[in-house]
Design a protein around this motif. Structure first.
Motif, PDB file in Angstrom:
ATOM      1  N   ARG A 112      13.489 -12.053  85.381  1.00  0.00           N
ATOM      2  CA  ARG A 112      14.430 -13.098  85.792  1.00  0.00           C
ATOM      3  C   ARG A 112      14.809 -14.022  84.630  1.00  0.00           C
ATOM      4  NH1 ARG A 112      16.932 -15.322  87.935  1.00  0.00           N
ATOM      5  NH2 ARG A 112      16.148 -16.871  89.384  1.00  0.00           N
ATOM      6  N   PRO A 152      18.586 -20.231  88.935  1.00  0.00           N
ATOM      7  CA  PRO A 152      18.091 -19.845  90.263  1.00  0.00           C
ATOM      8  C   PRO A 152      18.931 -18.729  90.870  1.00  0.00           C
ATOM      9  CG  PRO A 152      19.279 -21.924  90.386  1.00  0.00           C
ATOM     10  CD  PRO A 152      19.185 -21.588  88.935  1.00  0.00           C
ATOM     11  N   CYS A 153      18.348 -17.996  91.805  1.00  0.00           N
ATOM     12  CA  CYS A 153      19.100 -16.996  92.566  1.00  0.00           C
ATOM     13  C   CYS A 153      20.128 -17.707  93.450  1.00  0.00           C
ATOM     14  CB  CYS A 153      18.153 -16.164  93.444  1.00  0.00           C
ATOM     15  SG  CYS A 153      16.912 -15.238  92.511  1.00  0.00           S
ATOM     16  N   CYS A 199      20.382 -12.437  91.850  1.00  0.00           N
ATOM     17  CA  CYS A 199      19.445 -13.062  90.913  1.00  0.00           C
ATOM     18  C   CYS A 199      19.765 -12.545  89.516  1.00  0.00           C
ATOM     19  CB  CYS A 199      17.999 -12.720  91.263  1.00  0.00           C
ATOM     20  SG  CYS A 199      17.443 -13.380  92.850  1.00  0.00           S
ATOM     21  N   ASN A 235      13.807 -17.939  95.890  1.00  0.00           N
ATOM     22  CA  ASN A 235      13.667 -18.625  94.602  1.00  0.00           C
ATOM     23  C   ASN A 235      12.215 -18.990  94.294  1.00  0.00           C
ATOM     24  OD1 ASN A 235      16.146 -18.808  93.138  1.00  0.00           O
ATOM     25  ND2 ASN A 235      16.961 -20.054  94.817  1.00  0.00           N
ATOM     26  N   PHE A 244      10.969 -15.225  93.348  1.00  0.00           N
ATOM     27  CA  PHE A 244      11.681 -14.679  92.184  1.00  0.00           C
ATOM     28  C   PHE A 244      12.122 -15.824  91.271  1.00  0.00           C
ATOM     29  CE2 PHE A 244      13.381 -10.951  95.005  1.00  0.00           C
ATOM     30  CZ  PHE A 244      12.110 -10.429  95.075  1.00  0.00           C
TER      31      PHE A 244
END
Length: 674
Positions: free
Chosen positions: A481, A485-486, A501, A556, A559
C-alpha cells in the motif's frame, strides 16, 4: 447467454461441476445493439463467428467445427438430446499428486471407529478430504512404473496433505508391491464416446461427434513441420509460471522431441515433482521470458508447465545446447531473476559505492527494507538485468547478492553512482523492467475502466451471481500500500460500488476482471484478514480494486498505508517445515509472556509480526489437527517459529510433530465451491 456489452473477442464458458451429464444441442449468444447515440439497447442475437470446443479436466481439448451465424430465434431451435455416459470420468481431485513417500502402506483395523481400510503416506500435496465416507465408487490406479493396477474405493485422497486412505479388495502385500515407495500413482481413466443426437444435424450448430485423443502426450494437434520452428499463428496472451508450480530441474538433461505426426517439434525438461499443470495447452502460445541458471534468460512458448507434475514442455528457437546450459540440472526456472520472497523496496538511505580492491571489484550497495535473505547469485560479472526505479528510469545491473542479510542489494553496473541514486531513490520499489519481456500484441481495450459491465446497483452490495473460481494474488504482483487512504467509488452508470486502494508500482494485472468474483481471503496489517471480491489486482500497476461488504473504516484499518496485502499471513519465502526436535515452552517473565518455540528447517528470516497478543491464526499440523496460535515471529534467525497459544505444550507437540509441514488452516480461507 446474454453478453451485456460489446466485445471484439469474448470467451463464454459453460462450466459443469461434478460428474453428472451436461448435454447441449445448441447455444445462442445475445448482445445489445449499439445505437447511433453510442448507447446500448435491445437484446438481439449476436451475428458473430463462433469457435467452440469442449474440455474435461486436464485432458486434451476436443475441437469442434466453427459455427455459422445463429438463427433469429431467441430460443433454441430444437430440444436438447440426451446422453447417458460422461465422456471422461476423473476421480482424483485437481492438484492432488499421489506420489508415494519412502514408507510402506499399512492396514488400519479399528472396527469401533471405521471399516478396515488402507493408508499410504504420500509426499506433501494439495489437501483433500474427498470423497469422504466408505463404500465409494471404484477407481483404478496404476503404480510400479505402470506395470500393475489396483482398484480402490477412496476414503480421503490426501488427508493432512500426506495420507491417501482407501478401501480395497487387494491384499496388503499386493498394495505394497504395486504402490511401492516413491512411485507416482496415476488414475486409469474410463473413456466412452457420447451418444449422438437422434435429431438431424442443424446447419448452424457445431458438430456433435468430437474426436477422441487417447494418447498420453500433452497435445494432439498434428503439425507437418519437421524443422525446429515455432508453430504458426502464435497466441498473444501473456503467460507466466503458475504460482503453485515449482520448475526445479532434476538431474537429467533436457531433450528435443521430433514427432511430426503427433506434435510440432518441442523440448522437454524433467523437473522435481510439483503440482500438475497442463496449462496453457496446445502450441504456438505467447512468447514468454523465463530465467534459469546464472541469470540466463530464454524466450519460450510453453506447452505444459508441469505435465504429470514432472515435465516442463515448450517450444523454442534456441538450440538444445543453449537450453541445457540455461536449464541445467537442479536449476530453478522462474518468471523473474529476483528470488521468491525478495522485495527490493529501498529504505531511507542513499545507495553507496563499495571500493575494496583486495576483496572484490568495485560495486554498489543499496539498502532495502527488511525482506527474505538471499545470497544469490553470488560472485561477480553476472548477466545483466534491467531494473526499473523512480518514474520509470531503468538501470542495467549485474547482481551480486539480491538481499544480503535481508537488507542489502549489492550489484555491479556501468551506471554512475549519481545515476543510481537518482533512479533507486529512497522508498522506491525496484522491479524488473517490462522492456525485458518479449513483445506481444495487446488485446483490444474499450475503455480505461477495469470492466464494462454496467450495474444498476447504488448500494454497497456485492454484484449478483458471484463466481466460484478460487482466486489469489498473482505471484508477480506485490500489493504494498501507498501513503494515501483507500477510497469508496460509487458510479452506478459505469460499475458496481467498489473500493480502490493505491499501491506502490508493481507488475500490471487486470485479472480477474469484471465483478462478482469469488470471495477471496487476503491479509493485511497486524494479521487482520478481509474477505473481498477482487476486480483488478493491479490496475495500471498502482491500484488494487475490489468489492467488499466491509466499511471503508474497516478496510483502511486493515489495509493501512505501507501495509503489504498477501494471500497468507505467513510471510513470503517462509516455509514452516518442522525439524527433528520437540517444540518447547519459553518461560521468562522478565523479558516476555510465556510462549512456545518450534524449531523449523532453515527458511527465509522473518521477525514479523513482532510483539505479543497478536491476532490468532489457525494452523494445520499432523493428520489435519488445528492449533490456534498468536504468532510472535514466524522465522526467528530463519529456524525458529515463536508463538503464543491457549493450547497445551502436549497438544502442540502432538500436532506440530517432527518433519511436519505447518500450513494455514483451510477454515481460515473464504468458502468457495470447488
Amino acid at each position: 447467454v446474454y453478453l451485456g456489452g460489446v466485445f471484439f473477442v469474448k470467451k463464454v464458458q459453460i462450466k459443469h461441476f461434478g460428474f453428472k451429464i451436461l448435454s447441449l444441442a445448441e447455444v445462442q449468444l445475445f448482445a445489445p445493439i449499439e445505437t447511433q447515440a453510442g448507447t446500448l439497447a435491445g437484446r438481439q442475437p449476436d451475428y458473430a463467428r463462433i469457435v467452440t470446443f469442449l474440455s474435461s479436466g486436464d485432458e486434451p481439448q476436443i475441437s469442434c467445427e466453427t459455427s455459422l451465424s445463429p438463427t433469429q430465434s431467441r430460443s433454441p431451435s430444437v430440444s436438447p438430446s440426451f446422453t447417458f455416459q460422461p465422456t471422461i470420468y476423473r476421480a482424483v481431485p485437481k492438484g492432488v499428486v499421489l506420489k508415494r513417500d519412502s514408507s510402506d502402506c499399512i492396514l488400519q483395523s479399528n472396527p469401533l471407529n471405521h471399516p478396515d481400510r488402507y493408508k499410504c503416506l504420500i509426499q506433501p500435496t494439495v489437501a483433500s478430504v474427498d470423497p469422504g465416507g466408505y463404500g465409494n465408487d471404484d477407481v483404478t490406479l496404476s503404480g510400479a512404473e505402470n506395470e500393475c493396477a489396483i482398484t480402490v474405493q477412496p476414503v480421503t485422497w490426501s488427508w493432512g496433505r500426506t495420507a491417501f486412505i482407501f478401501q480395497s479388495d487387494s491384499s496388503l502385500d499386493e498394495i505394497n508391491t504395486c504402490f511401492a515407495a516413491n512411485i507416482l500413482l496415476t488414475e486409469i481413466h474410463t473413456l466412452s464416446p457420447p451418444t449422438a443426437s437422434p435429431l438431424a444435424v442443424l446447419s448452424d450448430e457445431p458438430s456433435v461427434q468430437p474426436t477422441f485423443q487417447l494418447s498420453d502426450v500433452p497435445s494432439m494437434h498434428p503439425s507437418p513441420a519437421t524443422s525446429n520452428a515455432l508453430s504458426a499463428q502464435p497466441s498473444t496472451t501473456k503467460l507466466s509460471i503458475p504460482s503453485d508450480v515449482t520448475l526445479l530441474r532434476d538431474d537429467l538433461p533436457c531433450v528435443f522431441q521430433v514427432n511430426p505426426s503427433n506434435h510440432p517439434d518441442r523440448f522437454k525438461c524433467f523437473i522435481d515433482p510439483t503440482e500438475v499443470s497442463s496449462d496453457p495447452g496446445g502450441y504456438g502460445n505467447a512468447l514468454t521470458r523465463v530465467w534459469g541458471a546464472d541469470i540466463c534468460k530464454l524466450d519460450i512458448r510453453p506447452t505444459t508447465w508441469a505435465w504429470a507434475g514432472n515435465a516442463f514442455i515448450f517450444e523454442s528457437t534456441d538450440s538444445l545446447d543453449v537450453i541445457n546450459m540455461c536449464f541445467g540440472p537442479n536449476t530453478l526456472i522462474t518468471n523473474t531473476p529476483i528470488p521468491n520472497g525478495v522485495v527490493l523496496k529501498r529504505d531511507s538511505s542513499d545507495c553507496i559505492l563499495q571500493v575494496n580492491p583486495t576483496n572484490h571489484p568495485d560495486r554498489f550497495k543499496c539498502f532495502i527494507e527488511q525482506t527474505a535473505v538471499s545470497g544469490l547469485p553470488g560472485g561477480h560479472d553476472n548477466n545483466e538485468v534491467p531494473l526499473v526505479g523512480f518514474e520509470g528510469c531503468v538501470i542495467n545491473v549485474r547482481p551480486v547478492t539480491w538481499a544480503w542479510d535481508g537488507d542489502g542489494f549489492i550489484f555491479e553496473s556501468s551506471a554512475s553512482l549519481a545515476a543510481i541514486k537518482d533512479c533507486f531513490v529512497a522508498g522506491q520499489l525496484i522491479t524488473l523492467s517490462g522492456s525485458d519481456e518479449p513483445s506481444v500484441q495487446p488485446t483490444f481495450q474499450l475503455s480505461d475502466v477495469p470492466s464494462m459491465h454496467p450495474s444498476p446497483a447504488t448500494s454497497n452490495a456485492l454484484s449478483a451471481q458471484p463466481s466460484t473460481t478460487k482466486l489469489s494474488i498473482p505471484s508477480d504482483v506485490t500489493l504494498l500500500r501507498g501513503d494515501s487512504p483507500c477510497v469508496f467509488q460509487v458510479n452506478p452508470s459505469n460499475h458496481p460500488d467498489r473500493f480502490k486502494c493505491f499501491i506502490d508500482p508493481t507488475e500490471v494485472s487486470s485479472d480477474p476482471g469484471g465483478y462478482g468474483n469469488a470471495l477471496t481471503r487476503v491479509w493485511g496489517a497486524d494479521i487482520c484478514k478481509l474477505d473481498i471480491r477482487p476486480t483488478t489486482w493491479a490496475w495500471a500497476g498502482n491500484a488494487f480494486i475490489f468489492e467488499s461488504t466491509d466499511s471503508l473504516d474497516v478496510i483502511n484499518m486493515c489495509f493501512g498505508p505501507n501495509t503489504l496485502i498477501t494471500n497468507t499471513p505467513i510471510p513470503n519465502g517462509v516455509v514452516l517445515k518442522r525439524d527433528s526436535s520437540d517444540c518447547i515452552l519459553q518461560v521468562n517473565p522478565t523479558n516476555h509472556p510465556d510462549r512456545f518455540k518450534c524449531f523449523i528447517e532453515q527458511t527465509a528470516v522473518s521477525s514479523l509480526p513482532g510483539g505479543h497478543d497478536n491476532n490468532e491464526v489457525p494452523l494445520v499440523g499432523f493428520e489435519g489437527c488445528v492449533i490456534d496460535v498468536r504468532p510472535v515471529t514466524w522465522a526467528w534467525d530463519g529456524n525458529g517459529f515463536i508463538f503464543e497459544s491457549s493450547a497445551s505444550l502436549a497438544a502442540i507437540k502432538d500436532c506440530f510433530v517432527a518433519g511436519q509441514l505447518i500450513t494455514v488452516s483451510g477454515a481460515a480461507q473464504s468458502s468457495v465451491f470447488e
